[in-house]
Design a protein around this motif. Structure first.
Motif, short mmCIF file in Angstrom:
data_model
loop_
_atom_site.label_atom_id
_atom_site.label_comp_id
_atom_site.label_asym_id
_atom_site.label_seq_id
_atom_site.Cartn_x
_atom_site.Cartn_y
_atom_site.Cartn_z
N GLN A 144 -1.42 7.31 7.64
CA GLN A 144 -1.01 7.95 8.89
C GLN A 144 0.22 8.83 8.70
OE1 GLN A 144 -0.74 5.22 12.21
NE2 GLN A 144 -2.91 4.75 12.16
N VAL A 145 1.15 8.41 7.86
CA VAL A 145 2.40 9.16 7.73
C VAL A 145 2.40 10.13 6.56
CG1 VAL A 145 3.71 7.29 8.79
CG2 VAL A 145 3.57 7.41 6.29
N ASP A 146 1.38 10.06 5.70
CA ASP A 146 1.43 10.91 4.51
C ASP A 146 0.09 11.48 4.10
OD1 ASP A 146 3.03 11.93 2.16
OD2 ASP A 146 1.55 10.72 1.10
N SER A 147 -0.79 10.66 3.54
CA SER A 147 -1.94 11.21 2.81
C SER A 147 -2.96 11.89 3.71
CB SER A 147 -2.62 10.11 1.98
OG SER A 147 -3.12 9.08 2.81
N SER A 148 -3.02 11.55 5.01
CA SER A 148 -4.01 12.18 5.88
C SER A 148 -3.57 13.57 6.33
CB SER A 148 -4.27 11.31 7.11
OG SER A 148 -3.13 11.28 7.96
N VAL A 149 -2.30 13.90 6.11
CA VAL A 149 -1.73 15.14 6.63
C VAL A 149 -1.47 16.12 5.48
CG1 VAL A 149 0.23 16.14 7.89
CG2 VAL A 149 -0.63 13.86 8.51
N PHE A 188 1.03 -2.95 4.68
CA PHE A 188 1.97 -2.40 5.65
C PHE A 188 3.29 -2.03 4.96
CE2 PHE A 188 5.12 -2.50 9.03
CZ PHE A 188 4.49 -1.79 10.04
N SER A 189 3.78 -2.92 4.11
CA SER A 189 5.01 -2.62 3.37
C SER A 189 4.83 -1.39 2.48
CB SER A 189 5.43 -3.82 2.52
OG SER A 189 5.92 -4.87 3.33
N ALA A 190 3.66 -1.28 1.86
CA ALA A 190 3.40 -0.11 1.02
C ALA A 190 3.48 1.18 1.84
CB ALA A 190 2.02 -0.24 0.36
N GLY A 191 3.02 1.13 3.08
CA GLY A 191 3.12 2.30 3.93
C GLY A 191 4.55 2.64 4.30
N LEU A 192 5.38 1.62 4.44
CA LEU A 192 6.79 1.87 4.77
C LEU A 192 7.49 2.69 3.68
CD1 LEU A 192 7.91 -1.53 6.33
CD2 LEU A 192 7.70 0.67 7.50
N ALA A 193 7.03 2.58 2.45
CA ALA A 193 7.64 3.39 1.38
C ALA A 193 7.55 4.87 1.70
CB ALA A 193 6.95 3.10 0.04
N GLU A 194 6.39 5.32 2.17
CA GLU A 194 6.22 6.74 2.47
C GLU A 194 6.98 7.14 3.74
OE1 GLU A 194 5.07 8.93 0.55
OE2 GLU A 194 3.40 8.19 -0.65
N HIS A 274 -0.29 2.09 -4.12
CA HIS A 274 0.39 3.37 -4.27
C HIS A 274 1.80 3.33 -3.66
CE1 HIS A 274 1.11 7.66 -4.43
NE2 HIS A 274 1.24 7.71 -3.11
N GLY A 275 1.93 2.79 -2.47
CA GLY A 275 3.24 2.72 -1.83
C GLY A 275 4.23 1.85 -2.58
N GLU A 276 3.75 0.79 -3.20
CA GLU A 276 4.63 -0.05 -4.00
C GLU A 276 5.17 0.74 -5.19
OE1 GLU A 276 2.65 -4.45 -3.18
OE2 GLU A 276 1.81 -3.18 -4.75
#
Length: 369
Positions: A144-149, A188-194, A274-276
């Motif tokens: 939602q915050v990175d790869s889709s955009v 979820f944590s992995a997403g927080l990285a981005e 990936h986010g990790e």
């Protein structure tokens, strides 16, 4: 009430300005199962939902039902889950399904899943009949915050991540915050990285907001999530609007990725999320920034502390400096065999710079093992 059928509340829209390729990003709750979310898309006789075997039982039927009033036929292809399947064989499964159903060049693909599904569905859309429209329906925070955009689509090669792909912008991105309720804590944590990435490269006020609101984000508070996703998309939209094909400023979005991609390839795709890998890569990139004289130790520790609090690894695996360097020379930002890194020139401002191997080895010695 399932997340997909939850009543929609306040929602936000961010626009990617790319001339005739411009498109909206919708952010809200209950959007996925809302028929109105899909109005105004390209008309076609058929739609194809591309998803995976983890997401399909949760959200496939809700999306199919919401699309049914807009498309006479709604087909589906369910892929195996995981980065290890982001390859030619899985990509061909999408083409097989499109051809089997007689899909034409107006067929609209819907990428229902995380970054792997979005990347592969987008690449398939870029290639099938030399290009068909597609829509991103990201179901992970990272997507939602990175790869889709931004229109970057790709599959992996055994020698490097995302090395085979194309730029192909979606017609729309729909971020339903409700689907994040079913996301496992590690994902979820992995997403927080981005999300965290956007602070050091562009907005230190956002970094401060993340430090204050991390407990709310980890609790998946809807208001906190809405702000985090919206601000992340705003920053990415601003960057992509200036540099669609990563010829200049867009490279700053890869902060932490040069080290991170080496971790993913070196361990085997899928061993670390990936986010990790990116979170750990940001620590290394911040350390490199300090050793190049751009930021101080306090900045490195501040970023490291936030990543650690988000549940992310902050020390890289012991692959050996030679192996790291070998893998990083395959990175898309490398030129003539020279590795180039996104470094923090000053807090809130990132640049692309080469770095001597000797300094990179010092960083690896300090940040791995």
């Amino acid at each position: 009430m399932s997340p997909a059928s939850a009543t929609a509340h306040e929602w936000h829209r961010v626009r990617i300005d790319l001339g005739e390729r411009s498109y909206p990003i919708s952010i809200g709750t209950g959007l996925l199962g809302d028929t109105d979310s899909w109005a105004g898309l390209p008309r076609a006789a058929a739609a194809m939902v591309v998803t995976n075997d983890v997401v399909a039982p949760l959200y496939l039927e809700a999306l199919r039902s919401a699309l049914a009033p807009h498309y006479p036929q709604v087909h589906q292809v369910v892929l195996p889950d995981g980065e290890a399947h982001k390859d030619w064989a899985t990509l061909n499964a999408i083409f097989d399904a499109l051809l089997r159903h007689g899909c034409d060049r107006k067929t609209v693909l819907f990428a229902l899943g995380g970054g792997v599904v979005g990347d592969m569905a987008g690449f398939a859309a870029a290639c099938y009949m030399r290009g068909v429209p597609f829509v991103q329906v990201p179901t992970t925070l990272l997507a939602q915050v990175d790869s889709s955009v931004g229109g970057k689509t790709a599959i992996n090669h055994p020698l490097g991540k995302n090395m085979i792909g194309a730029f192909h912008q979606p017609a729309r991105v729909v971020c339903d915050l409700a689907v994040l309720d079913t996301l496992p804590p590690r994902e979820f944590s992995a997403g927080l990285a981005e999300v965290i990435k956007y602070g050091p490269i562009a907005d230190m006020d956002f970094l401060s907001w993340l430090e204050r609101n991390l407990p709310a984000l980890l609790a998946r508070d809807r208001d906190a999530l809405a702000h985090a996703v919206r601000r992340s998309c705003e920053i990415k939209a601003w960057v992509v609007g200036q540099d669609e094909r990563e010829g200049g400023v867009r490279a700053i979005l890869n902060f932490g990725h040069t080290f991170g991609h080496a971790i993913e390839a070196g361990l085997g795709f899928g061993e670390w999320l990936h986010g990790e890998a990116v979170g750990c890569g940001m620590v290394m990139a911040a350390e490199l920034s300090q050793r190049l004289g751009h930021v101080d130790a306090a900045f490195v520790e501040r970023l490291t502390a936030l990543l650690r609090a988000a549940g992310l690894p902050v020390r890289g695996p012991s692959l050996g400096a030679d192996r790291y360097l070998e893998l990083m020379r395959v990175d898309k930002k490398a030129e003539g065999g020279d590795i180039r890194f996104i470094v923090i020139e000053a807090p809130g401002r990132a640049v692309l710079r080469p770095a001597p191997d000797a300094i990179v080895r010092d960083v690896l010695a300090a940040c791995t093992g």
